[in-house]
Design a protein around this motif. Structure first.
Motif, PDB file in Angstrom:
ATOM      1  N   TRP A   1     138.164  95.854  57.102  1.00 36.93           N
ATOM      2  CA  TRP A   1     138.281  96.803  58.208  1.00 36.93           C
ATOM      3  C   TRP A   1     139.554  97.630  58.059  1.00 36.93           C
ATOM      4  O   TRP A   1     140.605  97.300  58.585  1.00 36.93           O
ATOM      5  N   ASN A   2     139.442  98.738  57.378  1.00 43.45           N
ATOM      6  CA  ASN A   2     140.604  99.599  57.158  1.00 43.45           C
ATOM      7  C   ASN A   2     141.014 100.369  58.408  1.00 43.45           C
ATOM      8  O   ASN A   2     142.105 100.940  58.460  1.00 43.45           O
ATOM      9  N   SER A   3     140.156 100.386  59.420  1.00 48.20           N
ATOM     10  CA  SER A   3     140.437 101.136  60.641  1.00 48.20           C
ATOM     11  C   SER A   3     141.374 100.393  61.586  1.00 48.20           C
ATOM     12  O   SER A   3     141.801 100.947  62.603  1.00 48.20           O
ATOM     13  N   ILE A   4     141.687  99.133  61.281  1.00 47.57           N
ATOM     14  CA  ILE A   4     142.621  98.348  62.090  1.00 47.57           C
ATOM     15  C   ILE A   4     143.796  97.940  61.200  1.00 47.57           C
ATOM     16  O   ILE A   4     143.600  97.469  60.081  1.00 47.57           O
ATOM     17  N   GLN A   5     144.998  98.110  61.679  1.00 44.23           N
ATOM     18  CA  GLN A   5     146.183  97.794  60.902  1.00 44.23           C
ATOM     19  C   GLN A   5     146.575  96.318  61.057  1.00 44.23           C
ATOM     20  O   GLN A   5     146.527  95.771  62.159  1.00 44.23           O
ATOM     21  N   PRO A   6     146.980  95.645  59.984  1.00 45.06           N
ATOM     22  CA  PRO A   6     147.419  94.251  60.080  1.00 45.06           C
ATOM     23  C   PRO A   6     148.547  94.038  61.085  1.00 45.06           C
ATOM     24  O   PRO A   6     148.671  92.951  61.652  1.00 45.06           O
ATOM     25  N   ALA A   7     149.353  95.068  61.317  1.00 43.11           N
ATOM     26  CA  ALA A   7     150.473  94.953  62.263  1.00 43.11           C
ATOM     27  C   ALA A   7     150.012  94.659  63.683  1.00 43.11           C
ATOM     28  O   ALA A   7     150.781  94.153  64.493  1.00 43.11           O
ATOM     29  N   THR A   8     148.737  94.953  64.005  1.00 43.56           N
ATOM     30  CA  THR A   8     148.228  94.747  65.361  1.00 43.56           C
ATOM     31  C   THR A   8     147.683  93.340  65.576  1.00 43.56           C
ATOM     32  O   THR A   8     147.341  92.983  66.706  1.00 43.56           O
TER      33      THR A   8
ATOM     34  N   PRO B   1     152.547  90.609  60.076  1.00 46.66           N
ATOM     35  CA  PRO B   1     153.097  89.378  60.649  1.00 46.66           C
ATOM     36  C   PRO B   1     152.205  88.157  60.477  1.00 46.66           C
ATOM     37  O   PRO B   1     152.715  87.037  60.360  1.00 46.66           O
ATOM     38  N   VAL B   2     150.889  88.334  60.458  1.00 42.43           N
ATOM     39  CA  VAL B   2     150.019  87.159  60.435  1.00 42.43           C
ATOM     40  C   VAL B   2     149.879  86.543  59.044  1.00 42.43           C
ATOM     41  O   VAL B   2     149.210  85.525  58.895  1.00 42.43           O
ATOM     42  N   LYS B   3     150.528  87.127  58.042  1.00 39.34           N
ATOM     43  CA  LYS B   3     150.548  86.435  56.755  1.00 39.34           C
ATOM     44  C   LYS B   3     151.230  85.076  56.904  1.00 39.34           C
ATOM     45  O   LYS B   3     150.960  84.140  56.140  1.00 39.34           O
ATOM     46  N   TYR B   4     152.096  84.951  57.896  1.00 33.48           N
ATOM     47  CA  TYR B   4     152.821  83.699  58.101  1.00 33.48           C
ATOM     48  C   TYR B   4     151.926  82.596  58.661  1.00 33.48           C
ATOM     49  O   TYR B   4     152.345  81.439  58.723  1.00 33.48           O
TER      50      TYR B   4
END
Length: 260
Positions: free
Chosen positions: A193-200, A244-247
């Protein structure tokens, strides 16, 4: 531990657990059996829904779901008819055949009327903000639940999709969003889903990640609820505001696989 040292330590743990070896021990291995976008989305959502309890049982029942859908999740959902419910034979803890029947109906509704799973989450992530003025997927989860359960259903089935706006940590659906949105070269998460950024995204908060987060002073609140999730998200976004959720890999790995 100072933030710089903590970040270095957790980054090292991310590298260890965010690897193809992780797939073989995790429910994410089931959607990795597929290559089609919609197939991955649908079986991924179902796997995240039943991802609680014994991991071997989760994975076993994931294979059972694939069998029920003829190893073609998207085609099965789009062709599913209410009369097919009598042929369903499935149970995982409190998730039973009646729940699965509605999930098929609800998913069909999402794909026929709301541009699919990505469409629902994308629309409501882009329209809603946290109190800090930053984009967040948490209100989108709440909006998704309302749309998903907009058809006639048993009240008991709603418990299988959490609502973060009702102070739930919504661990399983946050994990699902991590699977769909995060993208790197390690091959665990799909990044469809490229339309949502991992930062969110928000961290999937469970007994393992919560315990380690408290040990590392990333989290003070004792309950694993929506307020704790916001506290943890705030701390992890200071370590990496873009991803952030890589953690989650580090916190879960330390809690589940190491004596920390």
């Amino acid at each position: 531990m100072k933030r710089e040292l903590l970040k270095e330590y957790l980054d090292q743990k991310v590298e260890i657990y965010n690897s193809p070896k992780f797939i073989d021990t995790d429910p994410i291995q089931i959607p990795h059996l597929f290559t089609g976008k919609e197939d991955i989305e649908i079986i991924g959502f179902l796997m995240a829904t039943i991802a609680w309890g014994n991991r071997k049982s989760i994975i076993k029942n994931g294979h059972r779901l694939c069998e029920i859908m003829g190893n073609s999740p998207f085609d099965f959902v789009m062709e599913y008819d209410k009369k097919d419910a009598s042929h369903l034979n499935f149970v995982h803890r409190t998730f039973n055949a009646g729940d699965l029947h509605y999930f098929f109906i609800g998913l069909q509704h999402i794909y026929k009327n709301h541009e699919g799973l990505e469409g629902v989450f994308t629309k409501h992530t882009s329209e809603t903000f946290t109190t800090e003025g930053k984009l967040s997927t948490q209100p989108a989860i709440s909006a998704f639940k309302k749309i998903f359960f907009s058809l006639s259903h048993q009240d008991r089935t709603e418990k299988h999709v959490s609502d973060p706006l009702k102070n739930s940590a919504a661990k399983r659906i946050n994990m699902y969003l991590r699977w769909m949105v995060r993208k790197d070269n390690n091959g665990v998460d799909f990044g469809l889903w490229n339309s949502i950024q991992p930062a969110t995204l928000s961290c999937p908060l469970d007994v393992h990640s919560g315990r380690i987060a408290r040990e590392l002073k990333l989290l003070k609140r004792k309950q694993n609820d929506g307020k704790a999730l916001l506290e943890l998200d705030t701390a992890l976004r200071k370590l990496d505001p873009l991803d952030p959720v890589k953690y989650d890999f580090a916190l879960f790995g330390l809690g589940a696989f190491e004596t920390f």
